[in-house]
Scaffold this active site. Structure first.
Site, short mmCIF file in Angstrom:
data_model
loop_
_atom_site.label_atom_id
_atom_site.label_comp_id
_atom_site.label_asym_id
_atom_site.label_seq_id
_atom_site.Cartn_x
_atom_site.Cartn_y
_atom_site.Cartn_z
N ASP A 4 -9.62 2.39 3.20
CA ASP A 4 -9.51 1.53 4.37
C ASP A 4 -10.10 2.18 5.63
O ASP A 4 -10.84 1.53 6.39
CB ASP A 4 -8.05 1.17 4.65
CG ASP A 4 -7.55 0.03 3.77
OD1 ASP A 4 -8.38 -0.77 3.32
OD2 ASP A 4 -6.33 -0.05 3.56
N LYS A 47 0.81 -1.22 0.00
CA LYS A 47 0.00 0.00 0.00
C LYS A 47 0.84 1.27 0.00
O LYS A 47 0.50 2.26 -0.67
CB LYS A 47 -0.95 -0.01 1.20
CG LYS A 47 -2.01 -1.10 1.10
CD LYS A 47 -2.95 -1.08 2.29
CE LYS A 47 -3.95 -2.22 2.20
NZ LYS A 47 -4.92 -2.21 3.30
#
Length: 278
Positions: A105, A69
């Site tokens: 997220d 990420k």
């Protein structure tokens, strides 16, 4: 699939555990979108090459999972304000060869906690300081929570608090001592995932308040060792599957211009698939 099928996928290492393909391909079927979502295992050091190649190959975009990420964040040509705040990108869309990064997220995590009856106020102890942890921490700081971060590498946690301009770093071996009076505990590490190391969670939760809500971003297995230990103490629990589904909604909308709903059929398929691993 045919010559007009649009493509999206999941970049990570590994990706075999992910249920993202099941989620997105279910929505493709439900909404009659001529598209497919595929797992894309990419080893460390190859993220930039892979993402540029996928953009050039005509993919609509990808999700990015552990451990890429932050690497994906660095590759992006453009970032949303949410991704900039989180310092990580888990949802990318490709437009004319450009890579635009977002981070869903934190929003997905908060929606999942609230759906399960958890509270997003007071004090929270976060385990981990990686990409997913950072997104969650940023979202909780924005909601005014007092955030305490424990990570095996204290330096990494300190860098994170400096970047986010908030949060307090606590010693990894002392985080259980901070659970008294804490409203939320979040495992944002891979501890407890199938094939990964775990902890003595029962001992760690001995000082937990009866009001503590325990959330785990790991969802394979759905009932992680941490979730099981919390349930033995009759604590409110939030598993990671809901976070996965909630954060997936925005990606599907960005790529295919359809905002999907999380329905009982999808949740049933996910449960069946996870149960097959037991």
């Amino acid at each position: 699939m045919d010559g007009k099928t649009e493509l999206a996928g999941l970049v990570g290492w590994p990706v075999s555990h992910s249920r993202s393909p099941l989620i997105h391909n279910y929505w493709c079927e439900k909404y009659k979108v001529n598209a497919a979502y595929v797992p894309l295992p990419v080893p460390s050091g190859e993220v930039q090459t892979a993402l540029r190649g996928l953009a050039a190959a005509g993919f609509k975009g990808v999700n990015v999972t552990i451990p890429h990420k932050e690497a994906a964040f660095a590759v992006c040509d453009e970032l949303t304000s949410t991704a900039q705040r989180a310092g990580a990108a888990n949802t990318l869309r490709f437009e004319k060869g450009r890579i635009i990064g977002d981070c869903t997220d934190g929003t997905g995590f908060c929606e999942n906690v609230l759906t399960h009856g958890g509270r997003l106020e007071g004090k929270v102890v976060i385990l981990g300081a990686g990409g997913a942890a950072r997104a969650v921490i940023a979202a909780l700081l924005d909601r005014g929570m007092k955030v305490m971060i424990a990570n095996r590498s204290r330096e990494r946690a300190e860098v994170l608090t400096e970047a986010l301009k908030g949060g307090e770093v606590i010693r990894w071996d002392e985080w259980p001592d901070h659970l008294a009076g804490t409203q939320l505990l979040v495992n944002a590490t891979s501890l407890g995932m199938h094939g990964a190391a775990s902890l003595d969670w029962d001992k760690a939760l001995e000082k937990a308040s009866s009001e503590l809500c325990v959330a785990d971003i790991v969802y394979t297995p759905r009932e992680t060792p941490l979730i099981q230990a919390a349930q033995r103490r009759s604590l409110k629990t939030v598993d990671g599957l809901g976070m996965l589904v909630c954060q997936a909604v925005e990606g599907f909308r960005l790529w295919f211009d359809v905002k999907p709903e999380v329905d009982d059929v999808l949740l049933g398929r996910l449960d069946d698939d996870l149960n097959r691993e037991k």
